[in-house]
Motif scaffolding. Structure first.
Motif, PDB file in Angstrom:
ATOM      1  N   PHE A   1       3.393   8.488  14.123  1.00 50.65           N
ATOM      2  CA  PHE A   1       4.766   8.323  13.675  1.00 50.65           C
ATOM      3  C   PHE A   1       5.272   9.653  13.140  1.00 50.65           C
ATOM      4  O   PHE A   1       4.495  10.555  12.834  1.00 50.65           O
ATOM      5  CB  PHE A   1       4.880   7.219  12.617  1.00 50.65           C
ATOM      6  CG  PHE A   1       4.167   7.517  11.318  1.00 50.65           C
ATOM      7  CD1 PHE A   1       4.857   8.025  10.233  1.00 50.65           C
ATOM      8  CD2 PHE A   1       2.806   7.292  11.186  1.00 50.65           C
ATOM      9  CE1 PHE A   1       4.201   8.300   9.036  1.00 50.65           C
ATOM     10  CE2 PHE A   1       2.142   7.555  10.001  1.00 50.65           C
ATOM     11  CZ  PHE A   1       2.852   8.063   8.915  1.00 50.65           C
ATOM     12  N   THR A   2       6.579   9.763  13.073  1.00 49.66           N
ATOM     13  CA  THR A   2       7.214  10.962  12.521  1.00 49.66           C
ATOM     14  C   THR A   2       8.000  10.551  11.291  1.00 49.66           C
ATOM     15  O   THR A   2       8.750   9.575  11.321  1.00 49.66           O
ATOM     16  CB  THR A   2       8.151  11.607  13.560  1.00 49.66           C
ATOM     17  OG1 THR A   2       7.369  12.026  14.671  1.00 49.66           O
ATOM     18  CG2 THR A   2       8.882  12.811  12.977  1.00 49.66           C
ATOM     19  N   VAL A   3       7.810  11.308  10.223  1.00 52.12           N
ATOM     20  CA  VAL A   3       8.537  11.054   8.985  1.00 52.12           C
ATOM     21  C   VAL A   3       9.303  12.318   8.607  1.00 52.12           C
ATOM     22  O   VAL A   3       8.782  13.423   8.706  1.00 52.12           O
ATOM     23  CB  VAL A   3       7.582  10.609   7.849  1.00 52.12           C
ATOM     24  CG1 VAL A   3       6.526  11.653   7.544  1.00 52.12           C
ATOM     25  CG2 VAL A   3       8.354  10.246   6.592  1.00 52.12           C
TER      26      VAL A   3
ATOM     27  N   GLN B   1       9.359  17.685   7.979  1.00 50.69           N
ATOM     28  CA  GLN B   1       9.015  16.684   8.992  1.00 50.69           C
ATOM     29  C   GLN B   1       7.537  16.780   9.323  1.00 50.69           C
ATOM     30  O   GLN B   1       7.022  17.872   9.552  1.00 50.69           O
ATOM     31  CB  GLN B   1       9.836  16.925  10.258  1.00 50.69           C
ATOM     32  CG  GLN B   1       9.472  16.011  11.408  1.00 50.69           C
ATOM     33  CD  GLN B   1      10.352  16.237  12.625  1.00 50.69           C
ATOM     34  OE1 GLN B   1      11.554  16.384  12.505  1.00 50.69           O
ATOM     35  NE2 GLN B   1       9.734  16.272  13.792  1.00 50.69           N
ATOM     36  N   TYR B   2       6.862  15.622   9.337  1.00 47.88           N
ATOM     37  CA  TYR B   2       5.460  15.542   9.739  1.00 47.88           C
ATOM     38  C   TYR B   2       5.329  14.498  10.842  1.00 47.88           C
ATOM     39  O   TYR B   2       5.988  13.461  10.809  1.00 47.88           O
ATOM     40  CB  TYR B   2       4.552  15.076   8.595  1.00 47.88           C
ATOM     41  CG  TYR B   2       4.398  16.016   7.432  1.00 47.88           C
ATOM     42  CD1 TYR B   2       4.500  17.394   7.575  1.00 47.88           C
ATOM     43  CD2 TYR B   2       4.112  15.524   6.167  1.00 47.88           C
ATOM     44  CE1 TYR B   2       4.336  18.240   6.496  1.00 47.88           C
ATOM     45  CE2 TYR B   2       3.942  16.370   5.083  1.00 47.88           C
ATOM     46  CZ  TYR B   2       4.057  17.724   5.246  1.00 47.88           C
ATOM     47  OH  TYR B   2       3.901  18.553   4.182  1.00 47.88           O
ATOM     48  N   THR B   3       4.437  14.767  11.780  1.00 41.33           N
ATOM     49  CA  THR B   3       4.058  13.783  12.787  1.00 41.33           C
ATOM     50  C   THR B   3       2.550  13.632  12.700  1.00 41.33           C
ATOM     51  O   THR B   3       1.826  14.626  12.685  1.00 41.33           O
ATOM     52  CB  THR B   3       4.474  14.239  14.199  1.00 41.33           C
ATOM     53  OG1 THR B   3       5.892  14.348  14.250  1.00 41.33           O
ATOM     54  CG2 THR B   3       4.011  13.240  15.256  1.00 41.33           C
TER      55      THR B   3
ATOM     56  N   ASN C   1      11.288   9.441  -1.082  1.00 40.65           N
ATOM     57  CA  ASN C   1      12.096  10.560  -0.588  1.00 40.65           C
ATOM     58  C   ASN C   1      12.224  10.595   0.931  1.00 40.65           C
ATOM     59  O   ASN C   1      12.526  11.638   1.499  1.00 40.65           O
ATOM     60  CB  ASN C   1      11.500  11.883  -1.074  1.00 40.65           C
ATOM     61  CG  ASN C   1      11.515  11.985  -2.579  1.00 40.65           C
ATOM     62  OD1 ASN C   1      12.337  11.380  -3.243  1.00 40.65           O
ATOM     63  ND2 ASN C   1      10.580  12.743  -3.124  1.00 40.65           N
ATOM     64  N   VAL C   2      12.004   9.474   1.597  1.00 42.66           N
ATOM     65  CA  VAL C   2      12.029   9.429   3.060  1.00 42.66           C
ATOM     66  C   VAL C   2      13.461   9.299   3.567  1.00 42.66           C
ATOM     67  O   VAL C   2      14.213   8.432   3.137  1.00 42.66           O
ATOM     68  CB  VAL C   2      11.155   8.269   3.589  1.00 42.66           C
ATOM     69  CG1 VAL C   2      11.297   8.122   5.099  1.00 42.66           C
ATOM     70  CG2 VAL C   2       9.702   8.506   3.216  1.00 42.66           C
ATOM     71  N   LEU C   3      13.803  10.179   4.503  1.00 42.29           N
ATOM     72  CA  LEU C   3      15.112  10.128   5.155  1.00 42.29           C
ATOM     73  C   LEU C   3      15.033   9.317   6.442  1.00 42.29           C
ATOM     74  O   LEU C   3      15.954   8.587   6.798  1.00 42.29           O
ATOM     75  CB  LEU C   3      15.603  11.544   5.481  1.00 42.29           C
ATOM     76  CG  LEU C   3      15.791  12.472   4.288  1.00 42.29           C
ATOM     77  CD1 LEU C   3      16.063  13.885   4.759  1.00 42.29           C
ATOM     78  CD2 LEU C   3      16.921  11.979   3.409  1.00 42.29           C
ATOM     79  N   SER C   4      13.906   9.449   7.171  1.00 42.78           N
ATOM     80  CA  SER C   4      13.736   8.758   8.443  1.00 42.78           C
ATOM     81  C   SER C   4      12.246   8.614   8.725  1.00 42.78           C
ATOM     82  O   SER C   4      11.465   9.509   8.405  1.00 42.78           O
ATOM     83  CB  SER C   4      14.396   9.584   9.560  1.00 42.78           C
ATOM     84  OG  SER C   4      14.094   9.059  10.824  1.00 42.78           O
TER      85      SER C   4
END
Length: 76
Positions: A24-26, A37-39, A67-70
Motif C-alpha cells: 500500500f501507499t501512504v 510518501q511511503y510504499t 497525520n495521514v492524507l491518503s
C-alpha cells in the motif's frame, strides 16, 4: 498550505482489511509539516495504535495514523 487528514479510524479500518503481504501507499505529514510518501507492506504483528510500521524498499519506516492524507492499496 492547509491539508485535511483522514480520521485515524478510517486509516485503521483500511489497515485491518489489508491482505497479508499486500503493498500500500501512504501519504502523510511529518511532525514538521512536511509531506512524505511511503510504499510498502505492514510489519507482521506490529502494534498499530498511533504509529504504524511498514517495510519499504528503503527499510522499516513508521507513520502516525493521525497525520495521514491518503492511503491506498497498490494494485499490481
Amino acid at each position: 498550505m492547509t491539508y485535511t487528514t483522514m480520521k485515524p479510524e478510517q486509516v485503521q479500518h483500511f489497515l485491518d482489511y489489508l491482505e497479508y503481504g499486500q503493498q500500500f501507499t501512504v501519504i502523510f505529514l511529518t511532525k514538521d509539516g512536511e509531506q512524505r510518501q511511503y510504499t510498502g507492506k505492514l510489519v507482521p504483528s506490529e502494534n498499530r495504535s498511533q504509529y504504524v510500521a511498514i517495510d519499504t524498499e528503503f527499510g522499516f519506516k513508521k507513520f502516525n495514523v493521525n497525520n495521514v492524507l491518503s492511503i491506498v492499496e497498490v494494485v499490481l
